[in-house]
Design a protein around this motif. Structure first.
Motif, PDB file in Angstrom:
ATOM      1  N   TYR A  97     -32.067  29.681  75.760  1.00  0.00           N
ATOM      2  CA  TYR A  97     -30.624  29.647  75.532  1.00  0.00           C
ATOM      3  C   TYR A  97     -30.081  28.234  75.699  1.00  0.00           C
ATOM      4  N   GLN A  98     -30.584  27.518  76.699  1.00  0.00           N
ATOM      5  CA  GLN A  98     -30.089  26.159  76.937  1.00  0.00           C
ATOM      6  C   GLN A  98     -30.479  25.225  75.798  1.00  0.00           C
ATOM      7  N   GLU A  99     -31.671  25.442  75.215  1.00  0.00           N
ATOM      8  CA  GLU A  99     -32.125  24.563  74.136  1.00  0.00           C
ATOM      9  C   GLU A  99     -31.458  24.881  72.806  1.00  0.00           C
ATOM     10  N   THR A 100     -31.386  26.163  72.490  1.00  0.00           N
ATOM     11  CA  THR A 100     -30.957  26.533  71.137  1.00  0.00           C
ATOM     12  C   THR A 100     -29.564  27.141  71.082  1.00  0.00           C
ATOM     13  N   GLY A 101     -29.037  27.508  72.238  1.00  0.00           N
ATOM     14  CA  GLY A 101     -27.738  28.175  72.226  1.00  0.00           C
ATOM     15  C   GLY A 101     -27.830  29.623  71.786  1.00  0.00           C
ATOM     16  N   LYS A 102     -29.061  30.092  71.578  1.00  0.00           N
ATOM     17  CA  LYS A 102     -29.232  31.489  71.164  1.00  0.00           C
ATOM     18  C   LYS A 102     -30.133  32.224  72.154  1.00  0.00           C
ATOM     19  N   GLY A 103     -30.031  33.503  72.134  1.00  0.00           N
ATOM     20  CA  GLY A 103     -30.865  34.296  73.027  1.00  0.00           C
ATOM     21  C   GLY A 103     -32.250  34.517  72.442  1.00  0.00           C
ATOM     22  N   ILE A 104     -33.115  35.143  73.247  1.00  0.00           N
ATOM     23  CA  ILE A 104     -34.444  35.493  72.757  1.00  0.00           C
ATOM     24  C   ILE A 104     -34.597  37.003  72.925  1.00  0.00           C
ATOM     25  N   THR A 105     -35.222  37.640  71.950  1.00  0.00           N
ATOM     26  CA  THR A 105     -35.274  39.097  71.977  1.00  0.00           C
ATOM     27  C   THR A 105     -36.541  39.585  72.675  1.00  0.00           C
ATOM     28  N   TYR A 106     -36.545  40.874  72.952  1.00  0.00           N
ATOM     29  CA  TYR A 106     -37.732  41.474  73.571  1.00  0.00           C
ATOM     30  C   TYR A 106     -38.991  41.306  72.715  1.00  0.00           C
ATOM     31  N   PRO A 107     -38.978  41.585  71.412  1.00  0.00           N
ATOM     32  CA  PRO A 107     -40.211  41.421  70.619  1.00  0.00           C
ATOM     33  C   PRO A 107     -40.750  39.991  70.649  1.00  0.00           C
ATOM     34  N   GLN A 108     -39.844  39.008  70.624  1.00  0.00           N
ATOM     35  CA  GLN A 108     -40.284  37.607  70.694  1.00  0.00           C
ATOM     36  C   GLN A 108     -40.965  37.335  72.037  1.00  0.00           C
ATOM     37  N   GLN A 109     -40.359  37.865  73.084  1.00  0.00           N
ATOM     38  CA  GLN A 109     -40.953  37.646  74.413  1.00  0.00           C
ATOM     39  C   GLN A 109     -42.315  38.319  74.526  1.00  0.00           C
ATOM     40  N   TRP A 110     -42.404  39.520  73.987  1.00  0.00           N
ATOM     41  CA  TRP A 110     -43.686  40.232  74.052  1.00  0.00           C
ATOM     42  C   TRP A 110     -44.764  39.429  73.335  1.00  0.00           C
ATOM     43  N   GLY A 111     -44.457  38.855  72.165  1.00  0.00           N
ATOM     44  CA  GLY A 111     -45.417  38.021  71.439  1.00  0.00           C
ATOM     45  C   GLY A 111     -45.938  36.887  72.315  1.00  0.00           C
ATOM     46  N   HIS A 112     -45.014  36.238  73.001  1.00  0.00           N
ATOM     47  CA  HIS A 112     -45.366  35.114  73.863  1.00  0.00           C
ATOM     48  C   HIS A 112     -46.259  35.559  75.023  1.00  0.00           C
ATOM     49  N   PHE A 113     -45.856  36.642  75.705  1.00  0.00           N
ATOM     50  CA  PHE A 113     -46.595  37.059  76.892  1.00  0.00           C
ATOM     51  C   PHE A 113     -47.909  37.766  76.556  1.00  0.00           C
ATOM     52  N   ARG A 114     -47.973  38.358  75.369  1.00  0.00           N
ATOM     53  CA  ARG A 114     -49.233  38.967  74.939  1.00  0.00           C
ATOM     54  C   ARG A 114     -50.302  37.873  74.833  1.00  0.00           C
ATOM     55  N   ASP A 115     -49.898  36.730  74.236  1.00  0.00           N
ATOM     56  CA  ASP A 115     -50.851  35.621  74.102  1.00  0.00           C
ATOM     57  C   ASP A 115     -51.237  35.066  75.472  1.00  0.00           C
ATOM     58  N   LEU A 116     -50.236  34.936  76.349  1.00  0.00           N
ATOM     59  CA  LEU A 116     -50.510  34.440  77.705  1.00  0.00           C
ATOM     60  C   LEU A 116     -51.495  35.351  78.424  1.00  0.00           C
ATOM     61  N   ARG A 117     -51.298  36.659  78.222  1.00  0.00           N
ATOM     62  CA  ARG A 117     -52.128  37.653  78.890  1.00  0.00           C
ATOM     63  C   ARG A 117     -53.573  37.521  78.442  1.00  0.00           C
ATOM     64  N   ARG A 118     -53.751  37.324  77.133  1.00  0.00           N
ATOM     65  CA  ARG A 118     -55.117  37.169  76.607  1.00  0.00           C
ATOM     66  C   ARG A 118     -55.758  35.897  77.138  1.00  0.00           C
ATOM     67  N   ALA A 119     -54.945  34.844  77.289  1.00  0.00           N
ATOM     68  CA  ALA A 119     -55.488  33.540  77.665  1.00  0.00           C
ATOM     69  C   ALA A 119     -55.828  33.466  79.156  1.00  0.00           C
ATOM     70  N   SER A 120     -55.281  34.392  79.965  1.00  0.00           N
ATOM     71  CA  SER A 120     -55.531  34.301  81.419  1.00  0.00           C
ATOM     72  C   SER A 120     -55.998  35.643  81.964  1.00  0.00           C
ATOM     73  N   PRO A 121     -57.258  35.981  81.733  1.00  0.00           N
ATOM     74  CA  PRO A 121     -57.767  37.303  82.129  1.00  0.00           C
ATOM     75  C   PRO A 121     -57.752  37.534  83.642  1.00  0.00           C
ATOM     76  N   ASP A 122     -57.767  36.478  84.460  1.00  0.00           N
ATOM     77  CA  ASP A 122     -57.839  36.685  85.913  1.00  0.00           C
ATOM     78  C   ASP A 122     -56.482  36.871  86.570  1.00  0.00           C
ATOM     79  N   THR A 123     -55.415  36.453  85.874  1.00  0.00           N
ATOM     80  CA  THR A 123     -54.091  36.614  86.486  1.00  0.00           C
ATOM     81  C   THR A 123     -53.276  37.644  85.696  1.00  0.00           C
TER      82      THR A 123
END
Ligand SMILES: [Zn+2]
Length: 393
Positions: A41-67
């Motif tokens: 929001y601070q960078e773009t002045g717009k919000g981020i939606t749940y599907p966008q967040q899920w995309g981001h965290f899905r990748d994070l989850r795959r990249a860090s199997p131990d955490t």
């Protein structure tokens, strides 16, 4: 019909550590997602939606199997949805002109549950000896205190793993077929939820606060004083706080148990139960006071009563509580009395009875009257009909 059954879990030490680790990672997801929302929001002045967040965290989850990777994928989605809900509620209230608090980062002791879809990363199982076990992905099979069996026709939909005061629970949300309700043969009753008596019934019965509650509340006050003397941020204060939390939990359990038994008795006995509308009652009593713990307990009573009534075939109606304590249930005359006056004594018809029982009879009268005329705004002073002096109870 949706019902929730809660069971206590007894994890081994290793399992408890694994469960704590899961919660820790869940909390990390929640806080990181909140941070992301703020940053975007601070960078773009717009919000981020749940599907966008899920995309981001899905990748994070795959990249860090131990955490983050130890979290079940669907469970992680539920955590992100929880944050999404918090934001939606925030903006809805903002729009409505209220002053909501911005969604908060969760501290170490403020994130205590994970949600699952049943069968996806968790499952209830029985071993050869019939002992119940609850499987949780990356934790293992945890012992369950299976204190009551699930109904045969129940379908488990949703699961919540919960930590409360260092104890673990699993809540199973069930879908059950709607019950076949037979006509209830019992009589009708009016109930006054009082300050002096816990409940007074229109048939003269009075139900008091159980004695153990007073004893437990005394223990709680001692523990709270101890807590307030301890230095902020100290280890000893943390321990005192835990003890206060345990006592609160104990009282809540005791009270709930008491309400369960009482409401069971009421719906089994009566076909129609008339109560005062609690919110209105306390607005009338004192417009400046929020509901106290006492009243909140009554809210729980109403909630349990309503849900038990549903399958028992009992009808629960709420009535406007205006004047119920002042009007004479015998003749309709307004007999004003201070709260300290415990007995209703009518100069017109000589009716003398406990003030709360008089109120309960008025509640009953209003319920009967509004059943006849429709529920719009009837209260006892306006209902006028005084022919119902005998109570078929
Ligand atoms: Zn009277």
């Amino acid at each position: 019909m949706i019902r929730t059954y809660q069971y206590r879990l007894y994890p081994t030490n290793a399992q408890a550590r694994a469960l704590d680790f899961l919660l820790w990672q869940g909390r990390n997801v929640y806080n990181a997602a909140l941070e992301q929302r703020i940053a975007v929001y601070q960078e773009t002045g717009k919000g981020i939606t749940y599907p966008q967040q899920w995309g981001h965290f899905r990748d994070l989850r795959r990249a860090s199997p131990d955490t983050l990777g130890v979290l079940n994928a669907t469970s992680m989605q539920q955590t992100l949805r929880r944050l999404d809900k918090a934001f939606k509620a925030f903006f809805r209230r903002l729009k409505a002109g209220e002053t909501p608090g911005f969604p908060r980062f969760k501290g170490r002791y403020r994130f205590n549950s994970l949600e699952y879809r049943y069968g996806d990363g968790c499952k209830l199982r029985f071993d050869e000896t019939g002992r119940a076990l609850f499987y949780v992905q990356n934790v293992g099979e945890v012992k369950v205190k299976y204190h009551r069996p699930l109904p045969d026709d129940a379908v488990i939909k949703h699961v919540i793993l919960k930590r409360r005061n260092r104890k673990w629970y699993v809540c199973l949300q069930l879908e059950l077929p709607d019950p076949v309700v037979n006509e209830h043969p019992g009589p009708m009753v009016g109930i006054d939820m009082g300050v002096y008596h816990l409940l007074a019934l229109s048939n003269d019965a009075k139900i008091e606060n159980p004695r153990w509650l007073r004893a437990s509340l005394a223990n709680l006050r001692v523990a709270q004083r101890r807590l307030s003397r301890r230095q902020k941020g100290s280890h000893r204060r943390r321990k005192a706080a835990e003890q206060v939390a345990r006592l609160h939990e104990r009282i809540a359990h005791q009270r709930r148990d008491f309400w369960h038994k009482l409401t069971r008795h009421l719906v089994d006995t009566y076909a129609l139960i008339a109560l005062e509308d609690l919110t209105l009652k306390f607005m009338i009593a004192n417009p400046h006071l929020a509901l106290s713990t006492h009243d909140a307990g009554l809210g729980e009573f109403q909630q349990l009563l309503a849900y038990k009534a549903e399958s028992a075939g009992t009808q629960v109606v709420t009535v406007n509580p205006a004047y119920t304590s002042q009007v004479c249930s015998g003749c309709g005359r307004v007999v004003e009395k201070a709260l300290s006056v415990r007995v209703h004594c009518c100069p017109d018809c000589d009716l003398t009875l406990d003030r709360d029982v008089n109120a309960a009879r008025n509640v009953w009268l209003v319920a009967v009257e509004s059943a006849r005329t429709g529920p719009s705004g009837v209260n006892v002073a306006g209902c006028g009909v005084r022919s119902l002096r005998s109570f078929p109870l």
